[in-house]
Every structure is written in C-alpha cells, then in structure tokens.
Design a protein around this motif. Sequence first.
Motif, PDB file in Angstrom:
ATOM      1  N   PHE A 102       0.837  -1.208   0.000  1.00 33.39           N
ATOM      2  CA  PHE A 102       0.000   0.000   0.000  1.00 33.39           C
ATOM      3  C   PHE A 102       0.878   1.267   0.000  1.00 33.39           C
ATOM      4  O   PHE A 102       0.572   2.233  -0.704  1.00 33.39           O
ATOM      5  N   VAL A 106       0.036   3.685  -2.981  1.00 39.98           N
ATOM      6  CA  VAL A 106      -0.630   4.928  -2.583  1.00 39.98           C
ATOM      7  C   VAL A 106       0.240   5.630  -1.536  1.00 39.98           C
ATOM      8  O   VAL A 106      -0.064   5.609  -0.339  1.00 39.98           O
ATOM      9  N   GLN A 108       1.646   8.180   0.985  1.00 41.32           N
ATOM     10  CA  GLN A 108       0.929   9.234   1.692  1.00 41.32           C
ATOM     11  C   GLN A 108       1.710   9.621   2.942  1.00 41.32           C
ATOM     12  O   GLN A 108       2.226   8.744   3.653  1.00 41.32           O
ATOM     13  N   THR A 111       0.726   8.115   6.473  1.00 40.45           N
ATOM     14  CA  THR A 111       0.976   6.669   6.579  1.00 40.45           C
ATOM     15  C   THR A 111       2.465   6.427   6.812  1.00 40.45           C
ATOM     16  O   THR A 111       2.849   5.577   7.619  1.00 40.45           O
ATOM     17  N   ARG A 189      -4.294  21.898  10.303  1.00 41.69           N
ATOM     18  CA  ARG A 189      -3.398  20.743  10.152  1.00 41.69           C
ATOM     19  C   ARG A 189      -1.967  21.115   9.763  1.00 41.69           C
ATOM     20  O   ARG A 189      -1.002  20.681  10.407  1.00 41.69           O
TER      21      ARG A 189
ATOM     22  N   SER B 160      -9.659   3.377  -0.133  1.00 34.67           N
ATOM     23  CA  SER B 160      -8.422   3.026  -0.827  1.00 34.67           C
ATOM     24  C   SER B 160      -7.244   3.899  -0.414  1.00 34.67           C
ATOM     25  O   SER B 160      -6.102   3.600  -0.757  1.00 34.67           O
ATOM     26  N   SER B 161      -7.517   4.982   0.307  1.00 34.79           N
ATOM     27  CA  SER B 161      -6.439   5.863   0.769  1.00 34.79           C
ATOM     28  C   SER B 161      -6.058   5.555   2.212  1.00 34.79           C
ATOM     29  O   SER B 161      -5.158   6.191   2.762  1.00 34.79           O
ATOM     30  N   CYS B 162      -6.766   4.630   2.834  1.00 31.42           N
ATOM     31  CA  CYS B 162      -6.622   4.413   4.276  1.00 31.42           C
ATOM     32  C   CYS B 162      -5.889   3.101   4.553  1.00 31.42           C
ATOM     33  O   CYS B 162      -6.407   2.016   4.251  1.00 31.42           O
ATOM     34  N   GLY B 214      -5.607   9.762   5.033  1.00 26.85           N
ATOM     35  CA  GLY B 214      -5.694   9.526   3.589  1.00 26.85           C
ATOM     36  C   GLY B 214      -7.073   9.908   3.073  1.00 26.85           C
ATOM     37  O   GLY B 214      -7.214  10.438   1.968  1.00 26.85           O
TER      38      GLY B 214
END
Lengths: 232, 243
Positions: A102, A106, A108, A111, A189, B160-162, B214
């Motif tokens: 992941f 993706v 990020q 994460t 944020r 799908s971003s998590c 996400g």
Amino acid sequence: MQRIKLRQAGWLDRWQSLSGAILAGFLFIHLHLESSILLGKDAFYKVARMLEAGFLDPSGHGYPSVIVVFGLGLFAVLMVHAIAAIRRFPTKYKQWKILKEFSKTVPQRETNLWQLQLVSGFVLFFLVPVHLLGIVMNPGSIDPNLSAFRIVEQGFGFLYMALLPVAVIHALIGVYRLAMKWFGDKLPREKIFKGATVVTCWLILLGTTSLIVWYYTGITSLPTPLTPYSPL
Amino acid sequence: MSRQLTFKIFRYDPLQPEIKPYTQEYQLEEASGMTVFIALNLIREKQDPSLQFDFVCRAGICGSCAMVINGVPTLACRTLTKQYEDGIVTLLPLPGFGLIGDLSVDTGKFMRSISERLQAWLEPKDHEVDIHSLEIPMESEEAEAIYEADRCIECGCCVSSCATAQMRDTFVGAVGFNKVARFALDSRDSREVEDFYHIIGDEDGVFGCMTLLGCQDNCPKDLNHQGQIAYLRRKISMSDRII
C-alpha cells in the motif's frame, strides 16, 4: 459483551493519547533542563538540586528519592502507553505485506509518519527502560561530574545518541497525530505539522549540542578520583 | 503539436488467472482539456477494446471511475492530464475492493455491506405517514449539514487511501463514519445519537481510526473527514455510556 468491548476501545484510545501526551511533554521539559549543562556545571548542578527538591532540604542538597519516585511514575506511564499502543501494531504477516504494498502504490505522508512511529516505538520500547532504570537505580547520580562520567566513561553517551532522535521524532509525530486525532475539526493541520517539525529540529539540535558539551566536560574536566560536583 | 502521453495501465482479468497481472503501456496524443477518463475512452476506442474500466456520469457525481492515478486514489473524470508534467500517467485499480478486471472494481458490494451494518437509512419517528399532512419544515442549517454529508458519492477513494482499512477489512472507514454522521444529524430520524455511536464506538469504528488522514487528502468531493472523525471520537468519548 458489546458494552465491554466499547468501553475497552474507548479507554485504550484515551489512555494511549493521554500517556503519549504526558511522555511527549516530559521529553520536552527533560531536554531543556538537561541542556542547562550548556551554561556550565554550576547551572546543571542547580537544576539537579531543584529537581531533587533541594529547596525543602535545609542543607540545600535535596532528596535523590524524589527522582526515584518520579522515575517509577514515568515508567508506569511508559508501560500504559506501550500496552495501549501495541494494539496498533499489525499482528499478522499479511497485514505487514499489505502495508508495504500500500505504501508503494498509494504513498501518503501520514501513513509514512505512522510507520516511522511503529519502528521508533519498537526501538524505544527497549531503549527507554535502560535509560530510565539506569537513573532510578542510581539515585543521586544526576550530577555534572557523575553524569559526564556516565556518558563518556560508561558508554551511556551512545545510548543517548540513539535515544535522542528516535524519541524526539516519535514524540513529535505523536503530538501532531494526537492533535489531529482529537481536534482535527478545530486545529489547522499544516500549521500544527510545521510547528511539530520546528520543535523536532529544535529538540534534536538542543540535545545534540548538550551531548557534545557533556563529552567535552567528561573528557576535559572530570576530577580524579571521581567525586560529585560541589559548587565553589 | 500536442505532446504524447504515456499511460501505464494495470492489466489483469480474474477470469483468466493463468495470465499474471502486468502493466501495459499506451501512447496517446494529448488534447486540450483532456481528462484521464477521456484518454481511457480513446484508448479503448482506438487501441484496445479489451481494456476494462467503469464510468457513468463523466461529471464527478457517480463515483464509478475512481482509480489510483499516479499514486492518488481519485476520479478519472475529474483528473486533467495536463497536471502531469512528464506526461506519464500510471493507473491502478482501487485497492481494498474486489477486482472485476483491469481498472474496474466492485465498490458496490462493500458499500452495501457497510450500509447494512451501520443501518444507514432513515428510521422515521412516525411510521404512520399521512400524505395529506403538511411536512414539518427543517431548519436550513440542519438541511445544509445533511446535504454536506450527503455529497459523498461512495466512490471508495477514502477506503483506498486508508492503510487501516487496507489492513483490517472490518474497519468502517471514512465513508461509514460519514453515513453515521448523516443520519445522526437528521431530526426526522428516530434513533438517538447514542444508537449511532453504539455502532461505531469500537476498534472497527472511531477508536480504530489511526488518523492517517488519507481520506481527508484524497476525497474527490473535499468532504471534511478529518473534522468529522475527530468530532465523532470526542463525542463518543464524552458520552455517558462510554467512560
């Protein structure tokens, strides 16, 4: 049964957050107090006496047991944090595999930050007790000469070199995530993220500079035989 | 002369498991205002009719064309190709959902099960509806708040971003929290706030969320998931039932 499950989930989440906030706050204060060595042995000596409640002692020296009690309390908070946080660790090989895949497909920021916390948290789980119990089991060892001796001659400097960046990064990512977790609807944020980054850099700079001074102190001005510092 | 775009597209057909997943490249001349959705249609029309992907509305409303575009789960119909300076566009299907083929995934199954699990429908206070009676007016603030939550198109980008949702398939995810929030806001619904919170007050709900954000970063409809989840977490923590 469901009620118990609900209660546990809420408790664990709050205890994890609260204990993390306490530990992060402690780290911030600890590094600033410890950096008093930058102002000289005398300044550090005064800070150590204050922490040992020297103001309550007619002789002015204080009570090393204060540090022991405080250290044990801190150790308890650390345990609470570790127990509450461990449930976040992926427990199955499949989950690690998904996480790795992941992160590639993706990518990020948050994460990645969380993964950094996973790794740093695991490292801290072993390093912090060594540091903490080292202090708790040697009451009265917070002293300009004894601390310098510990860092230079007993090799604790290497422990602190590893602890400093790992603990600071873990704590500040934690503070940022904590702010978003509970007050994501109220706090800006990116400003919080920038603030956490600045504080991270500051604490690492402060800690590194202090450590260099500790080494300098340990190499150049330790009395022989080793005796606790006494102000002139 | 327009530039050439390169599309690197994930290809796999679960009905042909003997052919392993692979990446296929397509070249396409960029047109003014081209979206990834338009490009995919051109590729399918002129180069490869076997390419599978979903679309319905072409206007960012149906959520069908969600896919991972250069590492970001988003809608193909709202993604302009001109934003990719190197002209390379890598496309993957949304992770976390059943793969139908190539870029097409089954978000419907997931959304339906989440809806049923969270009971995401209106439970009217009065089951005996008199169609001749005047409808009770709703405060405009309330209507706006419900509308805001209702803007979710269930595209699946938040899931799908998590990373949490990817690792734990029982996790409710931002789309689920949004559903709970939508009906908890609605004064016509007979359920108490605690009833909704009871559904999401565990490790699969708000206390399982690890604030990886996400959902916030990649929601194509710019819903405030970060704020909504933080609010739900605080509320559920302060509730009398959960000390």
